[in-house]
Design an enzyme around this catalytic site. Sequence first.
Site, mmCIF file in Angstrom:
data_model
loop_
_atom_site.group_PDB
_atom_site.id
_atom_site.type_symbol
_atom_site.label_atom_id
_atom_site.label_comp_id
_atom_site.label_asym_id
_atom_site.label_seq_id
_atom_site.Cartn_x
_atom_site.Cartn_y
_atom_site.Cartn_z
ATOM 1 N N ARG A 40 0.816 -1.232 0.000
ATOM 2 C CA ARG A 40 0.000 0.000 0.000
ATOM 3 C C ARG A 40 0.845 1.275 0.000
ATOM 4 N NH1 ARG A 40 -3.084 -3.308 3.372
ATOM 5 N NH2 ARG A 40 -4.991 -3.980 2.339
ATOM 6 N N LYS B 182 2.525 11.526 -11.620
ATOM 7 C CA LYS B 182 1.723 10.529 -12.352
ATOM 8 C C LYS B 182 2.598 9.305 -12.566
ATOM 9 C CE LYS B 182 -1.498 12.983 -15.395
ATOM 10 N NZ LYS B 182 -1.801 13.176 -16.824
ATOM 11 N N GLU C 83 8.577 17.986 -25.100
ATOM 12 C CA GLU C 83 7.845 18.345 -23.877
ATOM 13 C C GLU C 83 8.271 19.727 -23.371
ATOM 14 O OE1 GLU C 83 5.307 16.684 -23.042
ATOM 15 O OE2 GLU C 83 5.597 14.530 -23.270
ATOM 16 N N LYS D 103 5.634 23.235 -15.395
ATOM 17 C CA LYS D 103 4.851 22.042 -15.033
ATOM 18 C C LYS D 103 4.497 22.066 -13.542
ATOM 19 C CE LYS D 103 4.193 17.139 -15.257
ATOM 20 N NZ LYS D 103 4.520 15.842 -15.844
ATOM 21 N N GLU E 125 -5.685 16.553 -11.944
ATOM 22 C CA GLU E 125 -6.144 16.737 -13.324
ATOM 23 C C GLU E 125 -7.657 16.848 -13.470
ATOM 24 O OE1 GLU E 125 -3.734 14.532 -16.185
ATOM 25 O OE2 GLU E 125 -5.471 14.462 -17.487
ATOM 26 N N ARG F 124 -4.625 21.119 -15.062
ATOM 27 C CA ARG F 124 -3.570 20.173 -15.447
ATOM 28 C C ARG F 124 -3.827 19.546 -16.817
ATOM 29 N NH1 ARG F 124 -0.224 15.837 -11.710
ATOM 30 N NH2 ARG F 124 1.117 15.129 -13.389
ATOM 31 N N ASN G 10 -1.734 18.106 -21.266
ATOM 32 C CA ASN G 10 -1.992 17.087 -22.294
ATOM 33 C C ASN G 10 -2.001 17.674 -23.697
ATOM 34 O OD1 ASN G 10 -2.224 14.941 -20.504
ATOM 35 N ND2 ASN G 10 -4.344 15.489 -20.036
ATOM 36 N N HIS H 99 -1.123 15.616 -26.634
ATOM 37 C CA HIS H 99 -1.096 14.218 -26.207
ATOM 38 C C HIS H 99 -2.325 13.418 -26.638
ATOM 39 C CE1 HIS H 99 2.356 15.506 -24.018
ATOM 40 N NE2 HIS H 99 2.533 14.341 -23.448
ATOM 41 N N HIS I 64 -0.778 10.377 -28.101
ATOM 42 C CA HIS I 64 -0.876 9.029 -27.537
ATOM 43 C C HIS I 64 -1.422 8.042 -28.566
ATOM 44 C CE1 HIS I 64 -0.771 10.130 -22.975
ATOM 45 N NE2 HIS I 64 0.435 9.909 -23.469
ATOM 46 N N HIS J 33 7.885 8.701 -27.456
ATOM 47 C CA HIS J 33 6.844 9.572 -26.896
ATOM 48 C C HIS J 33 6.940 11.019 -27.415
ATOM 49 C CE1 HIS J 33 3.907 10.829 -23.899
ATOM 50 N NE2 HIS J 33 4.693 11.842 -23.609
HETATM 51 N N1 LIG Z 1 4.401 10.298 -15.796
HETATM 52 C C1 LIG Z 1 4.348 11.342 -16.605
HETATM 53 O O1 LIG Z 1 3.859 12.412 -16.223
HETATM 54 C C2 LIG Z 1 4.937 11.219 -17.977
HETATM 55 C C3 LIG Z 1 5.093 12.371 -18.773
HETATM 56 C C4 LIG Z 1 5.679 12.238 -20.028
HETATM 57 C C5 LIG Z 1 6.100 10.987 -20.470
HETATM 58 N N2 LIG Z 1 5.922 9.897 -19.695
HETATM 59 C C6 LIG Z 1 6.354 8.573 -20.135
HETATM 60 O O2 LIG Z 1 7.760 8.563 -20.282
HETATM 61 C C7 LIG Z 1 8.116 7.514 -21.184
HETATM 62 C C8 LIG Z 1 9.166 8.008 -22.146
HETATM 63 O O3 LIG Z 1 10.311 8.397 -21.408
HETATM 64 P P1 LIG Z 1 11.768 8.423 -22.093
HETATM 65 O O4 LIG Z 1 11.701 9.126 -23.385
HETATM 66 O O5 LIG Z 1 12.720 8.872 -21.057
HETATM 67 O O6 LIG Z 1 11.974 6.898 -22.492
HETATM 68 P P2 LIG Z 1 12.802 5.699 -21.828
HETATM 69 O O7 LIG Z 1 12.659 5.683 -20.375
HETATM 70 O O8 LIG Z 1 12.372 4.504 -22.593
HETATM 71 O O9 LIG Z 1 14.305 6.062 -22.180
HETATM 72 C C9 LIG Z 1 14.717 6.068 -23.537
HETATM 73 C C10 LIG Z 1 16.005 5.236 -23.703
HETATM 74 O O10 LIG Z 1 17.099 5.986 -23.166
HETATM 75 C C11 LIG Z 1 17.884 5.145 -22.324
HETATM 76 N N3 LIG Z 1 18.542 6.029 -21.373
HETATM 77 C C12 LIG Z 1 18.051 6.537 -20.221
HETATM 78 N N4 LIG Z 1 18.922 7.407 -19.690
HETATM 79 C C13 LIG Z 1 19.997 7.430 -20.505
HETATM 80 C C14 LIG Z 1 21.213 8.152 -20.507
HETATM 81 N N5 LIG Z 1 21.497 9.074 -19.570
HETATM 82 N N6 LIG Z 1 22.100 7.932 -21.507
HETATM 83 C C15 LIG Z 1 21.806 7.045 -22.502
HETATM 84 N N7 LIG Z 1 20.667 6.353 -22.581
HETATM 85 C C16 LIG Z 1 19.761 6.555 -21.583
HETATM 86 C C17 LIG Z 1 16.908 4.159 -21.756
HETATM 87 O O11 LIG Z 1 17.559 2.998 -21.346
HETATM 88 C C18 LIG Z 1 15.980 3.920 -22.952
HETATM 89 O O12 LIG Z 1 16.529 2.931 -23.789
HETATM 90 C C19 LIG Z 1 6.838 7.102 -21.888
HETATM 91 O O13 LIG Z 1 6.418 5.860 -21.395
HETATM 92 C C20 LIG Z 1 5.850 8.191 -21.507
HETATM 93 O O14 LIG Z 1 4.516 7.737 -21.461
HETATM 94 C C21 LIG Z 1 5.356 9.997 -18.453
#
Ligand SMILES: NC(=O)c1ccc[n+]([C@@H]2O[C@H](COP(=O)([O-])OP(=O)(O)OC[C@H]3O[C@@H](n4cnc5c(N)ncnc54)[C@H](O)[C@@H]3O)[C@@H](O)[C@H]2O)c1
Length: 345
Positions: free
Chosen positions: A108, A130, A172, A214, A224, A228, A232, A235, A239, A249
Amino acid sequence: MKKIKIKGSTGISRIVIGESLRNLSAYVPQGRAVVITDTTVDGLYGAQFQELPAIVIGTGERVKQLVTLEKIYRAFIDHGVDRDTFVIGIGGGVVCDVTGFAASTFMRGVPFGFVATTLLAQVDAGVGGKNGVNFGGFKNMIGVFNQPAFVLCDPSVLRTLSRADVANGMAEVVKHALIADPEAFEFIETHAADILDLKSGIIEKAIGDAVRIKAAVVREDELEKGERRKLNFGHTFGHAVEAMTALPHGEAVSIGMVAAVSVSVARGLIKEQQAKRIITLLERLGLPTKMAVRPADIVEMLRRDKKRSGRSIHFILLNAIGEAIVEKMPLAEIERLCLKNPDPL
Ligand SMILES: NC(=O)c1ccc[n+]([C@@H]2O[C@H](COP(=O)([O-])OP(=O)(O)OC[C@H]3O[C@@H](n4cnc5c(N)ncnc54)[C@H](O)[C@@H]3O)[C@@H](O)[C@H]2O)c1
């Protein structure tokens, strides 16, 4: 170093921009701690947190699913994780989203924080509370709102990202400027090349602006219900594009933002000249602005979007650069605009 605080319903989240991964121990409370990271980040930076036990997951969007959580819960049990254990996600958006959800649901809820290692995670995914995973082909279908105790943003780890990964995060950064801050948008326009080169001083300012925007939105509307929703922007379409293609993304969001800008122009909101500035900047950042996805398929995805309410969807439009509005639009109108003007998609 810049510090930004979000006081959420589940606690205070401290975002520290310019802090080194090497100083992680200063942020972790006394007692037991466990890291969740991915194979790439572990290979690159594991030596900097080798004193902590680590649960290493695979990379990419495909690991953001329930089966990964099951593996993490089992590893938590093996490591003796309990409510006095601090969980640290070290990685990009996928690691942050999965770690936050695993920590929020195990027993939990156990305390957690992030070291965000991609630009996208530093400016967006790590910030705001989130957490969740994809399900049934839909993005972030299962999740919770819960603030990480801290988010460390170390710009030096961004140097191992590819230029495409930096551009992905910039989608972003641009989005945050577009919804709330024309000056931040102009800063990116002026310094686009230096930002992509991660020039010291410039990249910290771009990250700081994005997090500041943000954080202000999240403080006002953590769960949201209204404001908030502006985060999006891009998005709703983004998405759908992300779910239908293999695009990262940020690239999908870039296409989604162009689509939302076209709808805004079609509705007589943002001026065409400003719309062109947005598209030009996204192109200069190396982000896609068009993609061959059938508009009818996009509309079908929107019908199943979790943010849909009845036959309408909360769609984010731009009045101008730096000024977003939330419009409850009938799906039929979005469909008509999409089919009439499928160009951006
Ligand atoms: N929670 C939220 O509010 C929110 C907001 C926006 C996006 N997201 C989510 O975030 C995700 C995308 O995140 P992302 O683009 O970071 O993708 P990711 O986490 O898949 O990272 C992209 C790649 O970069 C590599 N990597 C990470 N750090 C590195 C570094 N310093 N040097 C070299 N390689 C590195 C990772 O291993 C991966 O292969 C999606 O799932 C999206 O839905 C969430």
